[in-house]
Design an enzyme around this catalytic site. Structure first.
Site, PDB file in Angstrom:
ATOM      1  CG  ASP A 148     -55.294 -63.179-144.016  1.00 33.48           C
ATOM      2  OD1 ASP A 148     -55.032 -63.467-142.837  1.00 33.48           O
ATOM      3  OD2 ASP A 148     -54.493 -62.540-144.733  1.00 33.48           O
ATOM      4  CB  SER A 149     -55.878 -59.474-141.324  1.00 31.12           C
ATOM      5  OG  SER A 149     -54.618 -59.980-141.718  1.00 31.12           O
ATOM      6  CB  CYS A 156     -55.953 -64.675-140.346  1.00 34.31           C
ATOM      7  SG  CYS A 156     -55.175 -63.312-139.452  1.00 34.31           S
ATOM      8  CD  GLU A 161     -50.376 -56.978-146.497  1.00 37.54           C
ATOM      9  OE1 GLU A 161     -50.869 -55.858-146.433  1.00 37.54           O
ATOM     10  OE2 GLU A 161     -51.020 -58.033-146.340  1.00 37.54           O
ATOM     11  CB  CYS A 166     -47.462 -65.103-140.006  1.00 41.78           C
ATOM     12  SG  CYS A 166     -48.102 -63.696-140.951  1.00 41.78           S
ATOM     13  CG  HIS A 177     -48.612 -61.905-144.866  1.00 44.06           C
ATOM     14  ND1 HIS A 177     -49.804 -62.038-144.208  1.00 44.06           N
ATOM     15  CD2 HIS A 177     -48.719 -60.779-145.621  1.00 44.06           C
ATOM     16  CE1 HIS A 177     -50.595 -61.024-144.536  1.00 44.06           C
ATOM     17  NE2 HIS A 177     -49.961 -60.250-145.395  1.00 44.06           N
TER      18      HIS A 177
HETATM   19  N1  DGL Z   1     -52.042 -63.110-142.032  1.00 43.05           N
HETATM   20  C1  DGL Z   1     -51.923 -62.756-140.649  1.00 43.05           C
HETATM   21  C2  DGL Z   1     -51.555 -63.981-139.823  1.00 43.05           C
HETATM   22  O1  DGL Z   1     -51.512 -65.110-140.303  1.00 43.05           O
HETATM   23  C3  DGL Z   1     -50.923 -61.665-140.390  1.00 43.05           C
HETATM   24  C4  DGL Z   1     -51.208 -60.349-141.025  1.00 43.05           C
HETATM   25  C5  DGL Z   1     -51.666 -59.292-140.072  1.00 43.05           C
HETATM   26  O2  DGL Z   1     -50.918 -58.910-139.165  1.00 43.05           O
HETATM   27  O3  DGL Z   1     -52.784 -58.859-140.265  1.00 43.05           O
HETATM   28  O4  DGL Z   1     -51.297 -63.831-138.648  1.00 43.05           O
END
Ligand code: DGL
Length: 296
Positions: free
Chosen positions: A33-34, A96, A181, A215, A217
């Site tokens: 993931d990012s 992600c 975050e 997403c 998150h």
């Molecule tokens: N976790 C990323 C997603 O599912 C979003 C976080 C980011 O913008 O890096 O898109």
């Protein structure tokens, strides 16, 4: 497995992969993931498939990806995927949505055949779309995601491929990832942005009965989201769906299953400081984890 047959088995794997420079012995499943969001996916995967080994890689030094261009997300994602290959992963999950939307197809079609023909990279969008088509009665779906995922149009394109005729309305929520975050997702500030984005989405299409969290998150905002949607609207987080889809994939692909080791372990890698990762990861996992720093 006896010593001799194991050696034979490993030699076969080696022969199959001999075009690559990556370790050919079986390895952990990579989860990328990012940043931290993929931990919500990892948690569900480990609940469903606890016997496998995992390596989680969070590119925290370069997060967020959601506002970055296609080229940059593709380049960063490929670097992380190849790093996981070099650590012995044969299978990598892009946990992600932004990376799945902007990099997955290029990596699968352009890079893998050249650099690692027997390794696989899977994303989170397809399994989510497959599952969500069965949940809507009105055939009107909402998507909440980062700006990057919304602009990529990956969800509408997959919906059209798999469930023709289902209407999808997307809402970009650029404030949600930073709120989470920064551990502000339980604050009144978070209420403001969650209410605003949901009102906007539901005003654009009042027939929506199913909302996808596109997403990784966003499950951390699930309780707040539920406060601001009318009764009868279902919110669908992805973790469970992706975990079931991975279990199904491993069942259907025994040749990949034998390349994934089973020791129940999990390593956490971050491109940021390990202290920062460990403290922030606990927001997502409700437990302490020891991270290792990597440079890409
Ligand atoms: N976790 C990323 C997603 O599912 C979003 C976080 C980011 O913008 O890096 O898109």
């Amino acid at each position: 497995m006896g010593q001799e047959s194991q050696t034979t088995h490993l030699r076969i794997l080696g022969d199959m992969d001999d075009k690559t420079k990556y370790p050919t012995v079986p390895g952990a499943i990579g989860v990328f993931d990012s940043g931290y969001g993929g931990l919500t996916i990892l948690e569900q995967i480990r609940n469903t498939l606890p016997e496998y080994d995992y390596i989680y890689l969070g590119d925290n030094a370069r997060t967020p990806y959601g506002t970055r261009s296609f080229d940059v997300v593709y380049r960063y994602t490929l670097e992380c995927v190849t790093h996981l290959f070099s650590l012995g992963c044969h299978l990598v999950i892009l946990a992600c949505n932004t990376a799945s939307a902007k990099a997955l197809r290029s990596i699968q079609q352009r890079d893998l055949p050249r650099i690692a023909p027997n390794r696989r990279v899977l994303g989170v969008i397809r399994p989510t779309v497959e599952a969500v088509g069965k949940l809507t009665h009105t055939r009107h779906i909402g998507l909440l995601a980062t700006t990057g995922t919304v602009q990529s149009e990956s969800y509408p394109l997959e919906i059209q491929k798999l469930h023709e005729g289902i209407a999808i309305t997307s809402e970009a929520c650029p404030m949600w990832v930073p709120l989470i975050e920064n551990n502000e997702h339980r604050s009144e500030g978070a209420d403001y942005f969650v209410r605003k984005n949901l009102q906007h989405l539901l005003a654009a299409d009042p027939l929506i009965d199913t909302i996808m969290l596109g997403c990784t998150h966003y499950p951390l905002l699930l309780e707040k989201i539920k406060q601001y949607i009318p009764q009868g609207v279902t919110v669908v987080p992805q973790g469970h769906i992706v975990a079931q889809s991975l279990a199904d994939y491993l069942r259907r692909h025994p040749e990949m299953d034998v390349r994934c080791t089973r020791g129940g372990s999990c390593r956490y890698l971050t491109t940021e400081s390990t202290e920062k990762f460990s403290s922030c990861a606990s927001i997502f996992l409700q437990q302490e984890v020891q991270a290792e720093h990597i440079d890409l």
